[in-house]
Structures are given as C-alpha cells and as structure tokens.
Scaffold this active site. Structure first.
Site, PDB file in Angstrom:
ATOM      1  N   ASP A  57     -17.635  -3.586  20.114  1.00 56.37           N
ATOM      2  CA  ASP A  57     -16.867  -4.314  19.111  1.00 56.37           C
ATOM      3  C   ASP A  57     -17.563  -5.632  18.818  1.00 56.37           C
ATOM      4  O   ASP A  57     -17.853  -6.405  19.733  1.00 56.37           O
ATOM      5  CB  ASP A  57     -15.445  -4.602  19.621  1.00 56.37           C
ATOM      6  CG  ASP A  57     -14.581  -3.351  19.611  1.00 56.37           C
ATOM      7  OD1 ASP A  57     -14.984  -2.368  18.967  1.00 56.37           O
ATOM      8  OD2 ASP A  57     -13.508  -3.357  20.239  1.00 56.37           O
TER       9      ASP A  57
ATOM     10  N   ASP B  78      -5.167 -13.725   8.734  1.00 51.88           N
ATOM     11  CA  ASP B  78      -4.463 -12.856   9.684  1.00 51.88           C
ATOM     12  C   ASP B  78      -4.950 -11.412   9.613  1.00 51.88           C
ATOM     13  O   ASP B  78      -4.426 -10.540  10.293  1.00 51.88           O
ATOM     14  CB  ASP B  78      -2.948 -12.851   9.391  1.00 51.88           C
ATOM     15  CG  ASP B  78      -2.310 -14.178   9.764  1.00 51.88           C
ATOM     16  OD1 ASP B  78      -2.968 -14.959  10.482  1.00 51.88           O
ATOM     17  OD2 ASP B  78      -1.174 -14.434   9.325  1.00 51.88           O
ATOM     18  N   ASN B  79      -5.907 -11.156   8.751  1.00 54.03           N
ATOM     19  CA  ASN B  79      -6.333  -9.771   8.537  1.00 54.03           C
ATOM     20  C   ASN B  79      -7.619  -9.428   9.275  1.00 54.03           C
ATOM     21  O   ASN B  79      -8.455 -10.278   9.515  1.00 54.03           O
ATOM     22  CB  ASN B  79      -6.560  -9.533   7.037  1.00 54.03           C
ATOM     23  CG  ASN B  79      -5.261  -9.628   6.261  1.00 54.03           C
ATOM     24  OD1 ASN B  79      -4.244  -9.065   6.673  1.00 54.03           O
ATOM     25  ND2 ASN B  79      -5.277 -10.334   5.153  1.00 54.03           N
TER      26      ASN B  79
ATOM     27  N   GLN C 181       7.979 -12.277  15.923  1.00 47.67           N
ATOM     28  CA  GLN C 181       6.993 -11.903  14.893  1.00 47.67           C
ATOM     29  C   GLN C 181       5.826 -12.901  14.839  1.00 47.67           C
ATOM     30  O   GLN C 181       4.674 -12.518  14.692  1.00 47.67           O
ATOM     31  CB  GLN C 181       7.707 -11.834  13.537  1.00 47.67           C
ATOM     32  CG  GLN C 181       6.934 -11.103  12.442  1.00 47.67           C
ATOM     33  CD  GLN C 181       6.598  -9.645  12.775  1.00 47.67           C
ATOM     34  OE1 GLN C 181       7.396  -8.922  13.349  1.00 47.67           O
ATOM     35  NE2 GLN C 181       5.385  -9.227  12.416  1.00 47.67           N
TER      36      GLN C 181
ATOM     37  N   ASP D  82      -3.843   1.670  22.474  1.00 49.05           N
ATOM     38  CA  ASP D  82      -4.790   1.813  23.588  1.00 49.05           C
ATOM     39  C   ASP D  82      -4.271   1.076  24.815  1.00 49.05           C
ATOM     40  O   ASP D  82      -4.410   1.544  25.946  1.00 49.05           O
ATOM     41  CB  ASP D  82      -6.161   1.228  23.213  1.00 49.05           C
ATOM     42  CG  ASP D  82      -6.843   1.990  22.091  1.00 49.05           C
ATOM     43  OD1 ASP D  82      -6.451   3.146  21.841  1.00 49.05           O
ATOM     44  OD2 ASP D  82      -7.770   1.436  21.465  1.00 49.05           O
TER      45      ASP D  82
END
Length: 346
Positions: free
Chosen positions: A18, A130-131, A290, A301
């Site tokens: 990653d 936030d994406n 939230q 995972d």
C-alpha cells in the site's frame, strides 16, 4: 490460558504494497480517478505508481486483504511473534523489499514466492480531504504458483503446522488449485478452513471456483452487499441477510464433524452469525461517533483479523465476534489499515 503458538494461523493471498499519499485534484484528474473509488489499474494508470512516489510524501504499508487480516490477528495476539504465516507472490524489486520489511515489522512470518516476470503488486491510496481513491495493480500477486511454492516441502511443512486457515475470496482469481490443496488438508485433519466472499464480483464471475471450495469452508465471512450478491447468484430467492446466512450454512460440507459457521457484517448494523441448526444470532457493533470515522476501508479485513486472533486461541465464537468488532472499531478511526502499538481488548 494457552497462548497461541507460532505458525498456527495460516493465510494465503495477494500481497500488495500500500502506497498512500495526500494528492491534489490535478493528480486525480490526470489519471481519470474519482475521489472515492476502488479500481484495478489499467494501462493508463501504470505511470501513477512511480509518479506518486516522486511527487508526494508517501507512506508504505503491507497490504492486500488477506495480509491485512493476518497482520491484524498478529497485532491482537502480540505474543508470541509469528503466530501468523503468510504466503503470496511478489517481484524481486524495491517494492518487494519494502513489503518484506513491513511484514517483518508486523511480526508476520511471510514466505513470499519471488519471481522476475512481474513487479510487486501495489495499491495506491490517493487521498484528497476525506476521500481515498484506491488503484490496485495486482501484477506479481497474480503469479502465485502452487508447484513453485506451496508444494515445496519446507513450505508445505508450514501449512501442516497451522490449525486455522484463512483465504480471502480474491485469491480465487489467482490460484484455485492452491486454495483447494490447503482446504482439503484442513478438512482431512479436522482443522478450521475459513474463507471470505470478499467482493460481489467474486460470487458473480468466479462462482464455479467459489463453489468448488465451499464444501471445505468451516467459517464463511462476508458483508451485507456480498451476501446479497451471493444469494442472488445461488438462487436463494431472499434478500434477508439472516436467511442467506442459514442457506449458506446448509450448503454441502465435506467435514461433518463441525457445522459451518457463517458470519456476515453489516457496517454499523449488527453482525449476524449462524449457530448450527436453524439459529442465527445478531451481535451489535461498538458505538462510534460519525466524526471519529476516518476511513472505513479496512474495516472488513480488521473484523476478520480480530475474529481469527481469538479463533486460533480456541475462544468461544461470541468472543471471536467481539474481538472482530473491537479491531474494526480501532481501524476505522485511522487512515488505511493501520493500528496503534498495542490493542486494548479484554
């Protein structure tokens, strides 16, 4: 309590490095990416992996679904190290070297099949606000070979040492024969073989492979979307998750000594687990505000990793689910599939 012993949990899957970085909008546009996406790299994305490393400040983590779960199980267990073994295929390159180092830092006993035809698989996480836009290039991960790695005497010995096995459904696209060899070994020796539905496309496009493995599955994991697709493809004629779990439990099974357990997570809704016979139980997840949720990506995972960490220590199934919920709750508060130094699970 008996501690878990080294190499008692075995995982096999697609190891990916990653690579995550905060990028700008121009970078997304250049490669035609949506801000919140999960795609497989096409030719037009090939240069992205080099460019993200050159242009932005990147963080590296050992990734890929199975490796994530195995890593989290090891983190939950802490001691001894190397309770978890992992097999997968990488390239002989710098990303491969980083991956080996990262697996080592996570105290996972990783035995990679190294080859030169394809580079190490990578997954770029392009973060904007936030994406996270995820682009995976499986590359070497696709090249795992049973006869070149799993069948080797010293490697097979590690398989035999384990008592719990976990493979994500994604690996069905790579080496069905490797999965079947491990699954049959587990079944014949009354050990636990666990599998994840992983993604709707597995139930749709790799249905035959999935159903070849299913008779050996002792614990089946999935989320509500995967369960619904599985139900549709199997002609279960129900969208009720608890009903789907019961029907999945009732599918033919080779090892009759233990009933199949089906565990379906549903995001913030309760997790459903079959209990043998016609009983299904729902377990509420831990409450979270939230605003504390950073990234739900590794939640599935993480749940499996937590679950397996207790399963390999012969804990009650309820305790396994609790550990799964705990691990997922920790992971979604952080970017990527990362965790603090020590768990705080009791």
């Amino acid at each position: 309590m008996p501690a878990a012993r080294p190499n008692s949990l075995f995982g096999m899957g697609n190891p990916l490095l990653d690579i995550s970085a905060v990028v700008d909008k121009d970078f997304l546009e250049k490669y035609g990416l949506k801000p919140n996406d999960q795609i497989l790299a096409e030719d037009k994305h090939k240069a992205l992996f080099e460019e993200i490393v050159k242009k932005f400040k990147v963080e590296y983590h050992a990734g890929g679904a199975t490796q994530n779960s195995i890593k989290i199980a090891q983190w939950m267990i802490q001691d001894p190290h190397k309770v978890c073994t992992f097999f997968g295929c990488i390239g002989e390159d710098k990303f491969g070297e980083i991956l080996k180092q990262k697996a080592d830092e996570a105290h996972v006993d990783a035995y990679y099949y190294e080859q030169t035809e394809e580079p190490t698989g990578t997954c770029a996480a392009c973060i904007t606000g936030d994406n996270r836009s995820l682009v995976a290039n499986l590359a070497a991960a696709n090249c795992y070979k049973k006869d070149k790695h799993l069948d080797l005497k010293e490697n097979w010995k590690l398989v035999e040492k384990a008592k719990v096995y976990y493979i994500a459904g994604f690996f069905l696209t790579v080496s069905l024969e490797s999965i079947l060899k491990v699954a049959k070994h587990a079944s014949e020796n009354n050990k636990l073989f666990t599998l994840n539905l992983s993604a709707p496309f597995i139930s749709q496009f790799f249905k035959d492979a999935l159903m070849e493995v299913m008779p050996y599955v002792d614990v089946l994991f999935g989320n509500e979307t995967e369960a619904a697709t599985f139900s549709k493809e199997q002609g279960f004629q129900t969208e009720d998750i608890a009903e789907i779990a019961k029907k999945a439990e009732a599918l033919p099974k080779v090892n009759k000594k233990r009933p199949r357990i089906v565990v379906f997570t549903q995001g913030k809704d309760g997790t459903i687990m079959t209990k043998g016979g016609d009983k299904v139980e729902t377990f509420p997840v831990l409450k979270i505000d939230q605003k504390d949720i950073v990234d739900t990506n590794g939640a599935g995972d993480a749940f499996v990793g937590g679950f397996l960490s207790e399963l390999v220590q012969d804990k009650e199934l309820e305790q396994c689910v609790k550990a799964g919920h705990y691990a997922a709750n920790v992971i979604i508060r952080r970017a990527g599939c990362t965790f603090p130094e020590k768990p705080d699970f009791h």
